[in-house]
Design an enzyme around this catalytic site. Sequence first.
Site, PDB file in Angstrom:
ATOM      1  N   ASP A  31       0.863  -1.183   0.000  1.00 36.43           N
ATOM      2  CA  ASP A  31       0.000   0.000   0.000  1.00 36.43           C
ATOM      3  C   ASP A  31       0.902   1.236   0.000  1.00 36.43           C
ATOM      4  OD1 ASP A  31      -2.964   0.997   0.500  1.00 36.43           O
ATOM      5  OD2 ASP A  31      -1.764   2.012   2.035  1.00 36.43           O
TER       6      ASP A  31
ATOM      7  N   HIS B 231      -6.960  -6.315  -1.399  1.00 33.58           N
ATOM      8  CA  HIS B 231      -5.926  -5.308  -1.204  1.00 33.58           C
ATOM      9  C   HIS B 231      -4.888  -5.686  -0.156  1.00 33.58           C
ATOM     10  CE1 HIS B 231      -4.078  -1.393  -1.060  1.00 33.58           C
ATOM     11  NE2 HIS B 231      -4.356  -1.253   0.228  1.00 33.58           N
TER      12      HIS B 231
END
Length: 325
Positions: A105, A302
């Site tokens: 991320d 994610h």
Amino acid sequence: MSDSVKSVRHSEVEVNGVRLHLAEQGEGPLVLLLHGFPESWYSWRHQFGPLAEAGYRVVAPDQRGYARSAQPAAVDAYTLLHLVGDVTALIGALGAESAVLVGHDWGAPVAWTTAALRPDLVRGVAGLSVPPLPVGGPPPLDTLRESFGEGFYQVYFQEPGRADAELAADVRSSLRRILSGRQPDGVPRPWVIPAGGTLLDTIPEPERLPDWLTEEALDAFVADYAGHGERAFTGGLNWYRNLNRNAELLAPFTGLTVEVPALYVAGEQDLVHAMLPPGALPYLLGRLPRLRDHVRLPETGHWTQQERPAEVNAALLDFLAHLDG
């Protein structure tokens, strides 16, 4: 708590005037694990043991503004150059001459940018979820507004105090919603807040946690964030508030590529892919002339290294083994 996490050593170090909390395991060549939003060192809980057992010194900091680390007050203390500076100073503070960087991320742009600007300190770099975005260029917030509107979460984050208060009102609920959030049909879509709505309106409370996220893990994340009170998420949100400033500061490096060995790993249902223009990913990976592998993880969202630890660990260990011959 797993035996692997129990054996992690905790310490603190000051770099560039900011106190960082470190989690560490193992001995050998240095591997730095850089988390994203809204996470902490604990997001790497599945990586410590396997990497340490393979002969590496694994260190995961809570990056500036996050979890157990200090939170500078000024918004402009969270630019990419500050974050790259933290990584470069941390390598020296740990007594190493170089390191392999692994970022997920927001940690991925920090890793990619550090590798691009300081290849003398980076033996190799792996990015999870976020590909190597262009350095410099036009103000990204303008493009995001044009593409997704004022409700796009990165635009929504720009107003100081608003998202901060919404997320900090119930830290456990906020983390549970964000970490569990995934489209029922598995199709990734941008996170857009409807006009007049609040940040969490679009992320309902999950009926149950996903298989990869236990109540124990959620407890650990909540405990990491507890020390900052009503500013629990402010440090992390300030990273987003420097998006345009980053482009300005990195303008001299526009077009710079990442010249060290690289690895990219991403879930096929990652919402990050919904934010990229069609055909953008091959172009972005072109910034990695020494890309060893692009690992695609089906049925993965994610939270890459938490959702698919076995596959991520295998990819990292293979990458590290080739770096070390």
